[in-house]
Design an enzyme around this catalytic site. Structure first.
Site, short mmCIF file in Angstrom:
data_model
loop_
_atom_site.label_atom_id
_atom_site.label_comp_id
_atom_site.label_asym_id
_atom_site.label_seq_id
_atom_site.Cartn_x
_atom_site.Cartn_y
_atom_site.Cartn_z
N ASN A 260 40.56 -14.93 92.85
CA ASN A 260 41.63 -15.64 92.76
C ASN A 260 42.77 -14.83 92.00
O ASN A 260 42.46 -14.49 90.87
CB ASN A 260 41.04 -17.14 91.81
N ARG B 150 58.07 -12.21 83.73
CA ARG B 150 59.00 -11.06 83.25
C ARG B 150 60.19 -11.61 84.55
O ARG B 150 61.42 -10.93 84.31
CB ARG B 150 58.72 -9.72 83.38
N HIS C 248 46.22 -20.61 94.32
CA HIS C 248 46.28 -22.19 93.86
C HIS C 248 47.52 -22.41 93.44
O HIS C 248 48.24 -22.40 92.56
CB HIS C 248 45.42 -22.57 92.54
N ARG D 240 50.68 -24.54 92.94
CA ARG D 240 51.05 -25.51 92.03
C ARG D 240 52.46 -26.19 92.22
O ARG D 240 53.38 -25.23 92.68
CB ARG D 240 50.68 -25.53 90.63
N HIS E 209 52.56 -20.20 88.91
CA HIS E 209 51.99 -18.80 89.21
C HIS E 209 52.19 -18.48 90.50
O HIS E 209 53.10 -17.64 90.77
CB HIS E 209 50.80 -18.64 88.69
N GLU F 265 43.57 -23.32 97.52
CA GLU F 265 42.91 -24.56 96.67
C GLU F 265 44.08 -25.49 95.97
O GLU F 265 45.34 -24.67 95.63
CB GLU F 265 41.90 -24.12 95.58
N THR G 236 44.86 -26.06 83.50
CA THR G 236 43.86 -25.59 84.90
C THR G 236 42.85 -26.79 85.31
O THR G 236 42.74 -27.62 84.56
CB THR G 236 42.94 -24.29 84.35
N HIS H 157 35.14 -21.49 88.48
CA HIS H 157 35.52 -21.82 87.09
C HIS H 157 34.86 -21.12 86.15
O HIS H 157 33.61 -21.53 85.83
CB HIS H 157 35.68 -23.24 86.96
N ASP H 158 35.20 -20.14 85.43
CA ASP H 158 34.87 -19.44 84.25
C ASP H 158 33.62 -18.76 84.41
O ASP H 158 32.95 -18.18 83.68
CB ASP H 158 34.54 -20.42 83.00
N GLY I 208 38.72 -15.95 88.90
CA GLY I 208 39.94 -15.20 88.70
C GLY I 208 40.22 -14.86 87.17
O GLY I 208 40.14 -13.66 86.95
#
Ligand code: PXP
Length: 247
Positions: free
Chosen positions: A16, A27, A52, A54, A59, A79, A109, A199-200, A222
């Site tokens: 991810n 930046r 992902h 959004r 991002h 996703e 998240t 996730h995590d 990710g």
């Protein structure tokens, strides 16, 4: 003495790359270059790239999604929350897989899965739409066998188990962390629904999850992987994660 042979599990590593875009966006400009990073991850052995997008493009941007699509020779997974602009983007880009996530726009998240029972009708309509465009559909769910069962009823190809709670409990009580996921993971296997997880997940907790549930088709990672790439470099990091998938 018989020696157990190590073998590569069936689990594919999807990287991810949202956080690479977060760094770029901090930046302005194009450093780091998200497209280049996706290409490098793939060259170093990632078996998929996940993004992902959004609505606020904080991002990954829509333009990134189109650009990355052109570079991906492995698997492209998009996703997100299936609001109309997301649905249109996915149908236009036609990735290999879409993962439906019920995250609110304001959320930092994703932190929970779908209630697939309550949203069965809506999910069924969405799944049909994506599948008729030739896109595999995965639904993000908490580790609850009933949610897995209703994802199947919605017509999904896979579920992605939300592994946030697994990662939280794992350092204190790894056995309990695994047992929390057993019923859902076994339900998916029993009803012929593909199993993804994400996730995590990290270098400490990934191997135990795959050892317990070796039928996991894909892990999407990710945050920890991108952080590890800062410490070890991307090539070594991907090698380390793939090592965790060897049983
Ligand atoms: N799966 C889903 C549905 C997610 O929303 C995310 C975070 O974008 C991940 C997997 C990857 O989680 P992490 O960044 O903690 O590895």
């Amino acid at each position: 003495m018989r020696r157990e042979k190590a073998y590569i599990s069936m689990t594919r590593l999807s990287v991810n790359i949202n956080k690479v875009a977060t760094l770029r966006n901090a930046r302005g400009g194009n450093v780091p270059d998200v497209e280049h990073f996706a290409k490098m991850a793939q060259a170093y052995g990632a078996e998929g790239i996940t993004v992902h997008p959004r609505p606020d493009e904080r991002h990954i941007r829509r333009t990134d999604v189109y650009a990355i699509r052109e570079l991906i020779t492995t698997e492209f997974n998009i996703e997100g929350n299936p609001q109309p602009p997301f649905v249109d983007l996915v149908l236009d880009v036609k990735p290999h897989q879409v993962t439906l996530v019920p995250d609110a726009e304001s959320q930092l998240t994703s932190n929970h899965g779908w209630d697939t029972k309550t949203h069965l009708a809506k999910l069924t309509t969405l799944v049909r739409k994506f599948k008729s465009a030739g896109i595999r559909v995965s639904i993000f769910v908490d580790p609850d066998p009933e949610m897995v069962e209703y994802a199947k009823r919605a017509g999904a190809d896979r579920v992605e188990l939300y592994t946030g709670p697994y990662a939280e409990i794992y350092p204190e009580d790894p056995k309990h962390a695994i047992e929390m996921y057993r019923a859902a993971a076994e339900k998916a296997q029993e009803i012929g629904l593909g199993l993804n997880a994400g996730h995590d997940l990290n270098l400490q907790n990934l191997h135990a999850f795959i050892t317990a549930f070796p039928w996991t088709a894909e892990v999407s990672i990710g945050q920890a992987l991108i952080a590890d790439a800062l410490y070890y470099g991307l090539e070594d990091t991907i090698r380390r994660y793939k090592q965790c998938l060897i049983l």
